[in-house]
Design an enzyme around this catalytic site. Structure first.
Site, mmCIF file in Angstrom:
data_model
loop_
_atom_site.group_PDB
_atom_site.id
_atom_site.type_symbol
_atom_site.label_atom_id
_atom_site.label_comp_id
_atom_site.label_asym_id
_atom_site.label_seq_id
_atom_site.Cartn_x
_atom_site.Cartn_y
_atom_site.Cartn_z
ATOM 1 N N VAL A 98 49.353 16.505 27.467
ATOM 2 C CA VAL A 98 48.219 15.583 27.521
ATOM 3 C C VAL A 98 48.370 14.415 26.553
ATOM 4 C CG1 VAL A 98 46.490 17.207 28.389
ATOM 5 C CG2 VAL A 98 46.948 17.111 25.941
ATOM 6 N N LYS A 99 49.101 14.620 25.479
ATOM 7 C CA LYS A 99 49.356 13.594 24.457
ATOM 8 C C LYS A 99 48.070 12.897 24.017
ATOM 9 C CE LYS A 99 54.195 12.776 25.586
ATOM 10 N NZ LYS A 99 54.329 13.487 26.880
ATOM 11 N N ARG A 100 47.048 13.683 23.725
ATOM 12 C CA ARG A 100 45.793 13.119 23.240
ATOM 13 C C ARG A 100 45.947 12.667 21.784
ATOM 14 N NH1 ARG A 100 44.258 12.927 28.335
ATOM 15 N NH2 ARG A 100 43.125 14.721 29.146
#
Length: 288
Positions: A98-100
């Site tokens: 997700v690479k939030r």
């Protein structure tokens, strides 16, 4: 509720029993079209079922990229949940890509979405970015630890656009990547906690030898290494770049496997072409 074994322990066990290989799952519009599937939630579900059928219980980790599911709205997110549950049912670790990255309170909400029993995804691991500062991710890392999960932070990516930022130097002379690596190591090695590393690093498999210094700074952190196959890296590149740290590496490929579809048998063959070299790569970490 009992806390599962730490992700690092579970990965190590599966890497020995199966293969350390991680299969990325990126059902892009282009790939659905190439498979002859409609670009909608129905086509997405068909795609995921075929991938799961082909993979079975052969890999240690799967890494679905959430954006390719989110673009199909609520139905796409339901397919993502179904896919993750299916892989978890055969003991495969799920790493949600997700690479939030946001401020602390928002990151806490993201962590509650992906980690822990009863969360939306109950992921075993997930990816994050630290552009707003490593301190903004502390509650995310703590949530991961409490859930027996892992949080992989982008340290050095393989895309060329990332180099100018990641290799910029601060007032203390360290690059952004070096400072982040130092911070991850400090979190993992904080006294009074389980020795299993919770904070992992995303390190592109196509990086040059000059990045070995960043890798050394990470200590015992697990290393998620996307870029094998379609992006140009091979297992010889992993041997060169991660020499001495083979047991920490999670070799990852996506397109070089998925482009063999839609035939399930062809997908299995493409997958096996990665599983065996990944086993051999990890075996070099053990004394003969």
């Amino acid at each position: 509720m009992t806390t599962p074994q730490p992700f690092a322990h579970r990965f190590s066990q599966l890497a020995e029993q199966r293969s350390p290989f991680c299969l990325g799952i990126d059902p892009s519009r282009d790939l659905l079209t190439r498979w002859g599937l409609p670009d909608n939630a129905r086509g997405l579900r068909d795609f995921c079922e075929r991938v799961a059928d082909a993979a079975g219980s052969s890999v240690a980790v799967v890494k679905p990229q959430s954006a390719f599911f989110e673009r199909h709205g609520p139905e796409g997110l339901q397919v993502l949940q179904e896919l993750m549950r299916r892989f978890k049912s055969v003991g495969t670790l799920t790493l949600l890509d997700v690479k939030r990255g946001d401020i602390g309170s928002t990151m806490e909400a993201y962590a509650e979405t992906v980690f822990g029993e009863g969360s939306a995804y109950e992921a075993d691991a997930a990816t994050f970015t630290a552009y707003l500062g490593l301190g903004a991710l502390l509650k995310t890392l703590e949530r991961a630890r409490a859930s027996g999960a892992a949080a992989f932070l982008v340290v050095r990516s393989s895309n060329p656009e990332g180099t100018s930022l990641q290799m910029s130097r601060g007032e203390d002379g360290r690059t952004v990547a070096e400072a982040l690596a130092d911070g991850l190591r400090a979190f993992n090695e904080k006294p009074g906690q389980d020795a299993a590393p919770v904070a992992g690093a995303v390190m592109g498999a196509t990086l040059p030898d000059s990045d070995r210094g960043v890798i050394e700074r990470l200590g015992g952190a697990l290393l998620l290494t996307p870029g094998i196959g379609a992006q140009g890296a091979g297992f010889d590149d992993l041997k060169r770049l991660f020499a001495g740290r083979e047991a920490q590496v999670i070799p990852t490929a996506t397109r070089s496997v998925l482009e063999a579809g839609p035939d399930t048998a062809a997908l299995r063959q493409a997958l096996e072409r990665h599983l065996a070299p990944a086993r051999a790569f990890r075996a070099t970490a053990r004394p003969s």
